[in-house]
Write an enzyme that holds these catalytic residues in place. Structure first.
Site, PDB file in Angstrom:
ATOM      1  N   ARG A   1       0.811  -1.235   0.000  1.00  0.00           N
ATOM      2  CA  ARG A   1       0.000   0.000   0.000  1.00  0.00           C
ATOM      3  C   ARG A   1       0.838   1.277   0.000  1.00  0.00           C
ATOM      4  NH1 ARG A   1      -2.975  -3.406   3.174  1.00  0.00           N
ATOM      5  NH2 ARG A   1      -4.875  -4.081   2.102  1.00  0.00           N
TER       6      ARG A   1
ATOM      7  N   LYS B   1       3.131  12.228 -10.438  1.00  0.00           N
ATOM      8  CA  LYS B   1       2.258  11.385 -11.266  1.00  0.00           C
ATOM      9  C   LYS B   1       3.003  10.099 -11.616  1.00  0.00           C
ATOM     10  CE  LYS B   1      -0.755  14.711 -13.607  1.00  0.00           C
ATOM     11  NZ  LYS B   1      -1.134  15.271 -14.927  1.00  0.00           N
TER      12      LYS B   1
ATOM     13  N   GLU C   1      10.501  20.274 -23.605  1.00  0.00           N
ATOM     14  CA  GLU C   1       9.804  20.526 -22.332  1.00  0.00           C
ATOM     15  C   GLU C   1      10.449  21.689 -21.577  1.00  0.00           C
ATOM     16  OE1 GLU C   1       7.035  18.938 -21.622  1.00  0.00           O
ATOM     17  OE2 GLU C   1       7.128  16.944 -22.519  1.00  0.00           O
TER      18      GLU C   1
ATOM     19  N   LYS D   1       8.002  23.615 -12.423  1.00  0.00           N
ATOM     20  CA  LYS D   1       7.060  22.495 -12.316  1.00  0.00           C
ATOM     21  C   LYS D   1       6.642  22.304 -10.863  1.00  0.00           C
ATOM     22  CE  LYS D   1       5.496  18.052 -13.480  1.00  0.00           C
ATOM     23  NZ  LYS D   1       5.593  16.825 -14.227  1.00  0.00           N
TER      24      LYS D   1
ATOM     25  N   GLU E   1      -4.423  18.688 -10.599  1.00  0.00           N
ATOM     26  CA  GLU E   1      -4.801  19.229 -11.902  1.00  0.00           C
ATOM     27  C   GLU E   1      -6.264  19.660 -11.974  1.00  0.00           C
ATOM     28  OE1 GLU E   1      -2.878  17.216 -15.180  1.00  0.00           O
ATOM     29  OE2 GLU E   1      -4.116  18.261 -16.636  1.00  0.00           O
TER      30      GLU E   1
ATOM     31  N   ARG F   1      -2.288  23.300 -12.995  1.00  0.00           N
ATOM     32  CA  ARG F   1      -1.397  22.237 -13.489  1.00  0.00           C
ATOM     33  C   ARG F   1      -1.630  21.976 -14.980  1.00  0.00           C
ATOM     34  NH1 ARG F   1       0.850  16.839 -10.323  1.00  0.00           N
ATOM     35  NH2 ARG F   1       2.242  16.227 -12.001  1.00  0.00           N
TER      36      ARG F   1
ATOM     37  N   ASN G   1       0.299  21.426 -19.912  1.00  0.00           N
ATOM     38  CA  ASN G   1      -0.099  20.756 -21.155  1.00  0.00           C
ATOM     39  C   ASN G   1       0.026  21.655 -22.376  1.00  0.00           C
ATOM     40  OD1 ASN G   1      -0.727  18.358 -19.871  1.00  0.00           O
ATOM     41  ND2 ASN G   1      -2.809  19.025 -19.400  1.00  0.00           N
TER      42      ASN G   1
ATOM     43  N   HIS H   1       0.390  20.189 -25.752  1.00  0.00           N
ATOM     44  CA  HIS H   1       0.246  18.742 -25.589  1.00  0.00           C
ATOM     45  C   HIS H   1      -1.014  18.164 -26.230  1.00  0.00           C
ATOM     46  CE1 HIS H   1       3.759  18.931 -23.128  1.00  0.00           C
ATOM     47  NE2 HIS H   1       3.673  17.671 -22.739  1.00  0.00           N
TER      48      HIS H   1
ATOM     49  N   HIS I   1      -0.160  15.295 -28.435  1.00  0.00           N
ATOM     50  CA  HIS I   1      -0.661  13.934 -28.193  1.00  0.00           C
ATOM     51  C   HIS I   1      -1.392  13.398 -29.417  1.00  0.00           C
ATOM     52  CE1 HIS I   1      -0.634  14.497 -23.538  1.00  0.00           C
ATOM     53  NE2 HIS I   1       0.517  14.036 -23.976  1.00  0.00           N
TER      54      HIS I   1
ATOM     55  N   HIS J   1       7.780  12.136 -28.196  1.00  0.00           N
ATOM     56  CA  HIS J   1       6.868  13.042 -27.490  1.00  0.00           C
ATOM     57  C   HIS J   1       7.328  14.506 -27.599  1.00  0.00           C
ATOM     58  CE1 HIS J   1       4.213  14.551 -24.370  1.00  0.00           C
ATOM     59  NE2 HIS J   1       5.270  15.065 -23.764  1.00  0.00           N
TER      60      HIS J   1
END
Ligand SMILES: NC(=O)c1ccc[n+]([C@@H]2O[C@H](COP(=O)([O-])OP(=O)(O)OC[C@H]3O[C@@H](n4cnc5c(N)ncnc54)[C@H](O)[C@@H]3O)[C@@H](O)[C@H]2O)c1
Ligand SMILES: [Zn+2]
Length: 334
Positions: free
Chosen positions: A84, A106, A148, A190, A200, A204, A208, A211, A215, A229
């Site tokens: 956990r 994340k 980035e 960041k 987010e 946040r 993106n 992005h 994407h 990417h």
């Protein structure tokens, strides 16, 4: 601690393992994971979790993950899950992982429904960035990570972007002062954004920038490695600026300036550049819009998109009409 490592950097991870072993801190052999998106799977997750349990990991132990964003996301999710949740230490070894994926908590894997759809927020106790680990990183991966870095300037720090325009070559030559400054400013930005909005619900989303377009290009290219990417989001940021200018939201000349910087940095800044990477092929406007709609929910023909007012000033537009996007992309792709 247990070590989960990218296979591509075996010499490095073995050195780290030996140091920890000499100090009596290591639970057992390094768990090696191949780099590349395919590792972020349920099968990969099972392997890492069982590997950690085989080592007898307990709640008071920590997982040290050394490698790129793929291994970081995968082992981070395993650390969030076994017993956990055990402590996580990130040692990122790609530029992308150093400025982006290792910071912010994340973690996760891909599902057949799409990228990063199964995972957890699990903040690292420590992120240890050693720029020397980038010595072996292939130039193309370095450039992709640089996209980035430039993103942080564009979304919130005009002075940083201007500094990058001046010092990009020094960063590429991996001159320590320039490289460390670029990484440090990126990480600070960041971290500051994530501190304001970990889950987010607001700010946040600024991360993106470029992005949603990016994407869609990646999804169209089938995550084949043909378009990385960072390459996709470089064009994505140019497109976001061009679209913002077209809507009269953004200062004229912004998109040109961004495109010029990416050209100097060897990153795609037009669909022609993407075609070069993708064997001469390009998506149609409707096809790309379809992928964009999958990435961001469309309701009432409207979409969320990060747009630019000027360099260093991005915002989340909540009601971008899909037909305006269609017209914009149609002008480029037909
Ligand atoms: N968690 C987040 O917030 C977040 C943010 C951005 C991206 N990501 C994820 O990060 C992943 C991409 O990360 P990436 O670009 O680091 O890709 P990656 O982890 O696949 O690494 C790229 C390649 O470089 C190799 N490599 C790693 N370090 C090296 C080194 N020092 N020398 C030589 N080769 C090395 C890897 O084996 C791989 O082949 C994606 O899965 C993306 O979803 C996550
Ligand atoms: Zn990104």
């Amino acid at each position: 601690v247990a070590i989960v490592a990218d296979q591509a950097i075996q010499a490095l991870s073995q050195r780290l393992a030996n140091h920890l072993k000499e100090r009596g801190l290591l639970l057992g052999p390094v768990i090696a994971v191949p780099g590349g998106e395919a590792s972020k799977s349920f099968a990969g997750f099972e392997r890492v979790c069982n590997g950690l349990l085989d080592l007898g990991i307990e709640r008071n132990h920590a997982v040290v993950v050394i490698g790129g964003g793929v291994v970081g996301d995968l082992a981070g999710f395993a650390a969030a899950s076994v017993k956990r949740g055990v402590a996580l230490i990130q040692v990122p070894t790609t530029l992308l992982a150093q400025v982006d994926s290792s910071v912010g908590g994340k973690t996760g894997i891909n599902s057949r429904h799409g990228k990063n759809l199964v995972g957890a927020f699990h903040q690292p106790s420590l992120v240890l960035i050693d720029t020397d680990t980038l010595d072996t990183l292939p130039p193309r991966q370095f450039r992709a990570g640089y996209a980035e870095v430039a993103k942080y300037g564009l979304l919130g720090d005009a002075d940083f972007f201007a500094w990058l325009e001046d010092r990009q070559e020094a960063v590429y030559r991996r001159e320590p002062d320039a490289l460390i400054r670029a990484i440090e400013i990126s990480c600070r930005m960041k971290a500051a954004i994530v501190e304001r909005d970990e889950r987010e619900s607001g700010d946040r989303a600024l991360l993106n920038l470029g992005h949603t377009f990016g994407h869609a290009i990646e999804a169209w290219a089938g995550y084949s490695g043909a378009v990385l990417h960072g390459e996709a989001i470089a064009l994505g940021m140019v497109l976001a600026a061009e679209f913002s200018e077209m809507q009269g939201i953004c200062a004229g000349g912004t998109a040109k300036r961004i495109a010029a910087h990416f050209e100097a940095a060897g990153l795609p800044r037009s669909f022609d550049d993407i075609a070069m990477l993708a064997g001469g092929k390009l998506p149609g406007a409707d096809q790309l819009l379809g992928f964009m709609a999958q990435d961001k929910k469309v309701s009432d023909g409207k979409m969320n998109l990060v747009l630019l007012r000027r360099v260093g000033d991005a915002f989340v537009a909540r009601d971008v009409p899909a037909d305006k996007l269609r017209a914009f992309l149609g002008g480029k792709l037909g």
